[in-house]
Design an enzyme around this catalytic site. Structure first.
Site, PDB file in Angstrom:
ATOM      1  N   GLY A  14       0.881  -1.149   0.000  1.00  0.00           N
ATOM      2  CA  GLY A  14       0.000   0.000   0.000  1.00  0.00           C
ATOM      3  C   GLY A  14       0.921   1.201   0.000  1.00  0.00           C
ATOM      4  O   GLY A  14       1.651   1.427   0.957  1.00  0.00           O
ATOM      5  N   THR A  15       0.935   1.948  -1.061  1.00  0.00           N
ATOM      6  CA  THR A  15       2.122   2.722  -1.436  1.00  0.00           C
ATOM      7  C   THR A  15       1.757   4.106  -1.915  1.00  0.00           C
ATOM      8  O   THR A  15       0.621   4.352  -2.299  1.00  0.00           O
ATOM      9  CB  THR A  15       2.842   1.972  -2.591  1.00  0.00           C
ATOM     10  OG1 THR A  15       3.276   0.727  -2.113  1.00  0.00           O
ATOM     11  CG2 THR A  15       4.011   2.729  -3.144  1.00  0.00           C
ATOM     12  N   THR A  16       2.744   4.986  -1.928  1.00  0.00           N
ATOM     13  CA  THR A  16       2.667   6.220  -2.707  1.00  0.00           C
ATOM     14  C   THR A  16       3.907   6.289  -3.586  1.00  0.00           C
ATOM     15  O   THR A  16       5.028   6.321  -3.070  1.00  0.00           O
ATOM     16  CB  THR A  16       2.613   7.457  -1.796  1.00  0.00           C
ATOM     17  OG1 THR A  16       1.485   7.352  -0.921  1.00  0.00           O
ATOM     18  CG2 THR A  16       2.482   8.725  -2.631  1.00  0.00           C
TER      19      THR A  16
END
Length: 235
Positions: A14-16
């Site tokens: 779960g990333t940016t």
């Protein structure tokens, strides 16, 4: 309270992730939190992976899927460079990732952003979301934190930015996503690619700007528990 923490679940980032073009090159940026459900498997992972000397890729989605795609593409680009006797272009690298992602779209759960510089087209950013579409963009954002950033980028990104402006924009955007997205966190890493080469930068989490309702960083949960209670309100 029963917290269902399935540590055997696939490691999902779960990333940016962010890629931005500027006047002379590109800046890639990412947070560093890798999670397995609610469990943070790695709080300082590196989601910006080198493909060649002049091309890097930002990885989101399943960590295993994004890593295997990156490994295959790195191998193919190495062969390509040997055969041609010169570095692969950014477009070639992005097309290889597109080919792998599209041909295996029923099995892969990863979205990638390819960025780099070559002598033919300069700095380029390509987004390859789930399904294997290839889109050239002046800036690209991905991962769970990207939901909070589309309006911000519409307002903040502009043509012809300097290297410093582009990097400040990327760091600010990732810190905004970290503030709102529970699956993004840790530190901010950036990679600047231009005709002079590659520069990696690191921004610790406790040095990032605090946004609305964010708590000051603490060394221990005890620091929060032992903090003095606020004074009662006098009416």
């Amino acid at each position: 309270m029963d917290l269902d923490m399935n540590v055997n679940a696939p490691h999902s980032m779960g990333t940016t992730i962010i890629g931005v073009t500027y006047n002379g090159g590109v800046v890639l940026g990412a947070d560093s939190r890798t999670s397995t459900g609610m469990y943070v498997a790695n709080r300082a992972s590196d989601k910006i992976t080198q493909l060649t000397d002049n091309v890097y890729v930002c990885r989101s989605g399943s960590a295993a899927d994004s890593q295997i795609v990156s490994d295959y593409v790195r191998y193919f680009l190495h062969q390509h460079t040997i055969q041609l006797g010169q570095p692969a272009t950014v477009k070639v690298a992005a097309n290889l990732i597109r080919l792998l992602s599209y041909n295996n779209k029923n099995m892969l759960q990863t979205g990638l952003i390819v960025g780099g510089w070559d002598k033919y087209e300069g700095g380029k950013i390509y987004g390859i979301p789930l399904g294997g579409t290839l889109v050239e963009q002046p800036f690209a954002i991905g991962g769970s934190g990207s939901s909070y950033l589309y309006g911000f980028f519409d307002q903040a990104w502009k043509e012809g930015m300097t290297k410093e402006e582009a990097e400040q924009l990327v760091v600010k955007a990732v810190s905004l996503a970290i503030a709102r997205d529970g699956a993004s966190g840790g530190v901010v890493r950036t990679v600047v690619i231009n005709s002079d080469g590659v520069t990696r930068n690191f921004y610790p989490g406790d040095k990032l700007q605090l946004w609305h309702d964010e708590l000051e960083p603490q060394n221990s949960l005890l620091d929060i528990l032992n903090a003095p209670s606020p004074e009662p309100m006098n009416i």
